[in-house]
Design a protein around this motif. Structure first.
Motif, PDB file in Angstrom:
ATOM      1  N   ALA A  86       0.809  -1.218   0.000  1.00 45.36           N
ATOM      2  CA  ALA A  86       0.000   0.000   0.000  1.00 45.36           C
ATOM      3  C   ALA A  86       0.842   1.268   0.000  1.00 45.36           C
ATOM      4  O   ALA A  86       0.372   2.317  -0.391  1.00 45.36           O
ATOM      5  CB  ALA A  86      -0.944   0.017   1.194  1.00 45.36           C
ATOM      6  N   GLY A  87       2.079   1.201   0.438  1.00 41.41           N
ATOM      7  CA  GLY A  87       2.928   2.377   0.471  1.00 41.41           C
ATOM      8  C   GLY A  87       2.902   3.070   1.816  1.00 41.41           C
ATOM      9  O   GLY A  87       2.422   2.539   2.805  1.00 41.41           O
ATOM     10  N   ALA A  88       3.439   4.273   1.816  1.00 41.81           N
ATOM     11  CA  ALA A  88       3.599   5.043   3.049  1.00 41.81           C
ATOM     12  C   ALA A  88       2.269   5.583   3.560  1.00 41.81           C
ATOM     13  O   ALA A  88       1.318   5.755   2.802  1.00 41.81           O
ATOM     14  CB  ALA A  88       4.560   6.196   2.807  1.00 41.81           C
ATOM     15  N   ILE A  89       2.246   5.845   4.869  1.00 45.25           N
ATOM     16  CA  ILE A  89       1.099   6.526   5.460  1.00 45.25           C
ATOM     17  C   ILE A  89       1.590   7.802   6.127  1.00 45.25           C
ATOM     18  O   ILE A  89       2.787   7.985   6.348  1.00 45.25           O
ATOM     19  CB  ILE A  89       0.342   5.657   6.488  1.00 45.25           C
ATOM     20  CG1 ILE A  89       1.227   5.320   7.678  1.00 45.25           C
ATOM     21  CG2 ILE A  89      -0.230   4.425   5.851  1.00 45.25           C
ATOM     22  CD1 ILE A  89       0.459   4.749   8.844  1.00 45.25           C
ATOM     23  N   ARG A  90       0.674   8.688   6.419  1.00 47.25           N
ATOM     24  CA  ARG A  90       0.939   9.907   7.184  1.00 47.25           C
ATOM     25  C   ARG A  90       0.100   9.845   8.448  1.00 47.25           C
ATOM     26  O   ARG A  90      -0.988   9.281   8.459  1.00 47.25           O
ATOM     27  CB  ARG A  90       0.553  11.139   6.379  1.00 47.25           C
ATOM     28  CG  ARG A  90       1.313  11.239   5.072  1.00 47.25           C
ATOM     29  CD  ARG A  90       2.110  12.477   5.045  1.00 47.25           C
ATOM     30  NE  ARG A  90       2.895  12.543   3.825  1.00 47.25           N
ATOM     31  CZ  ARG A  90       4.029  13.179   3.763  1.00 47.25           C
ATOM     32  NH1 ARG A  90       4.496  13.790   4.829  1.00 47.25           N
ATOM     33  NH2 ARG A  90       4.706  13.234   2.641  1.00 47.25           N
ATOM     34  N   PHE A  91       0.634  10.416   9.531  1.00 46.68           N
ATOM     35  CA  PHE A  91      -0.152  10.460  10.761  1.00 46.68           C
ATOM     36  C   PHE A  91       0.069  11.783  11.461  1.00 46.68           C
ATOM     37  O   PHE A  91       1.063  12.467  11.256  1.00 46.68           O
ATOM     38  CB  PHE A  91       0.202   9.285  11.688  1.00 46.68           C
ATOM     39  CG  PHE A  91       1.438   9.503  12.525  1.00 46.68           C
ATOM     40  CD1 PHE A  91       1.339  10.014  13.806  1.00 46.68           C
ATOM     41  CD2 PHE A  91       2.686   9.195  12.026  1.00 46.68           C
ATOM     42  CE1 PHE A  91       2.475  10.208  14.576  1.00 46.68           C
ATOM     43  CE2 PHE A  91       3.829   9.392  12.787  1.00 46.68           C
ATOM     44  CZ  PHE A  91       3.728   9.897  14.066  1.00 46.68           C
ATOM     45  N   ARG A  92      -0.897  12.138  12.265  1.00 47.92           N
ATOM     46  CA  ARG A  92      -0.787  13.274  13.175  1.00 47.92           C
ATOM     47  C   ARG A  92      -1.210  12.796  14.542  1.00 47.92           C
ATOM     48  O   ARG A  92      -2.097  11.964  14.667  1.00 47.92           O
ATOM     49  CB  ARG A  92      -1.670  14.434  12.723  1.00 47.92           C
ATOM     50  CG  ARG A  92      -1.123  15.120  11.478  1.00 47.92           C
ATOM     51  CD  ARG A  92      -1.917  16.311  11.081  1.00 47.92           C
ATOM     52  NE  ARG A  92      -1.876  17.345  12.125  1.00 47.92           N
ATOM     53  CZ  ARG A  92      -2.431  18.538  11.973  1.00 47.92           C
ATOM     54  NH1 ARG A  92      -3.052  18.845  10.852  1.00 47.92           N
ATOM     55  NH2 ARG A  92      -2.370  19.427  12.948  1.00 47.92           N
ATOM     56  N   ASP A  93      -0.565  13.345  15.568  1.00 51.61           N
ATOM     57  CA  ASP A  93      -0.922  12.992  16.937  1.00 51.61           C
ATOM     58  C   ASP A  93      -1.206  14.219  17.787  1.00 51.61           C
ATOM     59  O   ASP A  93      -1.242  14.146  19.001  1.00 51.61           O
ATOM     60  CB  ASP A  93       0.159  12.127  17.576  1.00 51.61           C
ATOM     61  CG  ASP A  93       1.483  12.842  17.738  1.00 51.61           C
ATOM     62  OD1 ASP A  93       1.654  13.954  17.188  1.00 51.61           O
ATOM     63  OD2 ASP A  93       2.356  12.288  18.428  1.00 51.61           O
ATOM     64  N   ASP A  94      -1.435  15.342  17.123  1.00 51.46           N
ATOM     65  CA  ASP A  94      -1.735  16.580  17.840  1.00 51.46           C
ATOM     66  C   ASP A  94      -3.237  16.855  17.880  1.00 51.46           C
ATOM     67  O   ASP A  94      -3.668  17.927  18.264  1.00 51.46           O
ATOM     68  CB  ASP A  94      -0.998  17.753  17.197  1.00 51.46           C
ATOM     69  CG  ASP A  94      -1.381  17.988  15.742  1.00 51.46           C
ATOM     70  OD1 ASP A  94      -2.190  17.209  15.185  1.00 51.46           O
ATOM     71  OD2 ASP A  94      -0.852  18.946  15.149  1.00 51.46           O
ATOM     72  N   GLY A  95      -4.030  15.880  17.471  1.00 52.72           N
ATOM     73  CA  GLY A  95      -5.474  16.050  17.447  1.00 52.72           C
ATOM     74  C   GLY A  95      -5.985  16.552  16.117  1.00 52.72           C
ATOM     75  O   GLY A  95      -7.181  16.542  15.867  1.00 52.72           O
ATOM     76  N   GLY A  96      -5.080  16.983  15.229  1.00 52.70           N
ATOM     77  CA  GLY A  96      -5.463  17.449  13.906  1.00 52.70           C
ATOM     78  C   GLY A  96      -5.645  16.294  12.938  1.00 52.70           C
ATOM     79  O   GLY A  96      -5.291  15.154  13.228  1.00 52.70           O
ATOM     80  N   THR A  97      -6.202  16.597  11.789  1.00 50.99           N
ATOM     81  CA  THR A  97      -6.453  15.578  10.776  1.00 50.99           C
ATOM     82  C   THR A  97      -5.358  15.610   9.722  1.00 50.99           C
ATOM     83  O   THR A  97      -5.125  16.648   9.106  1.00 50.99           O
ATOM     84  CB  THR A  97      -7.818  15.822  10.108  1.00 50.99           C
ATOM     85  OG1 THR A  97      -8.822  15.818  11.132  1.00 50.99           O
ATOM     86  CG2 THR A  97      -8.132  14.752   9.086  1.00 50.99           C
ATOM     87  N   PRO A  98      -4.669  14.480   9.490  1.00 48.99           N
ATOM     88  CA  PRO A  98      -3.656  14.453   8.448  1.00 48.99           C
ATOM     89  C   PRO A  98      -4.307  14.445   7.066  1.00 48.99           C
ATOM     90  O   PRO A  98      -5.492  14.113   6.936  1.00 48.99           O
ATOM     91  CB  PRO A  98      -2.925  13.127   8.694  1.00 48.99           C
ATOM     92  CG  PRO A  98      -3.974  12.245   9.286  1.00 48.99           C
ATOM     93  CD  PRO A  98      -4.830  13.169  10.117  1.00 48.99           C
TER      94      PRO A  98
END
Length: 91
Positions: A47-59
């Motif tokens: 599937a390839g790379a993913i992006r994430f956020r952990d500051d409560g925002g939406t990636p």
């Protein structure tokens, strides 16, 4: 790092990750309802790379911390309730 308790497992398909998704609450609370502050992220497959956020925002597909495919395992410690994941643009 010492693991005291395994609290769960969750897998996503690339079709699910076309929009930002949160982790299951079973991953950030143990069976006693206590917060779990560590997780093991494993991104793999075709599937390839993913992006994430952990500051409560939406990636988005282009914005967020990048986890390349095949970088297993990736350790994360923080507030799992705020983690959101999405597949990277072009995957």
């Amino acid at each position: 790092m010492h693991v005291n308790l395994v609290v769960g497992y969750q897998a996503f398909t690339s079709t699910v990750l076309t929009t930002a998704v949160a982790l299951s609450s079973s991953l950030y609370k143990d069976s006693n309802g206590q917060p779990a502050n560590a997780a093991l992220f494993s991104v793999g497959g075709t599937a390839g790379a993913i992006r994430f956020r952990d500051d409560g925002g939406t990636p988005t597909a282009a914005i967020g911390n990048r986890l390349p495919s095949g970088q297993n395992p990736w350790l994360y410690q923080g507030n799992l309730q705020n983690v959101r994941l999405i597949i990277e643009a072009g995957n």
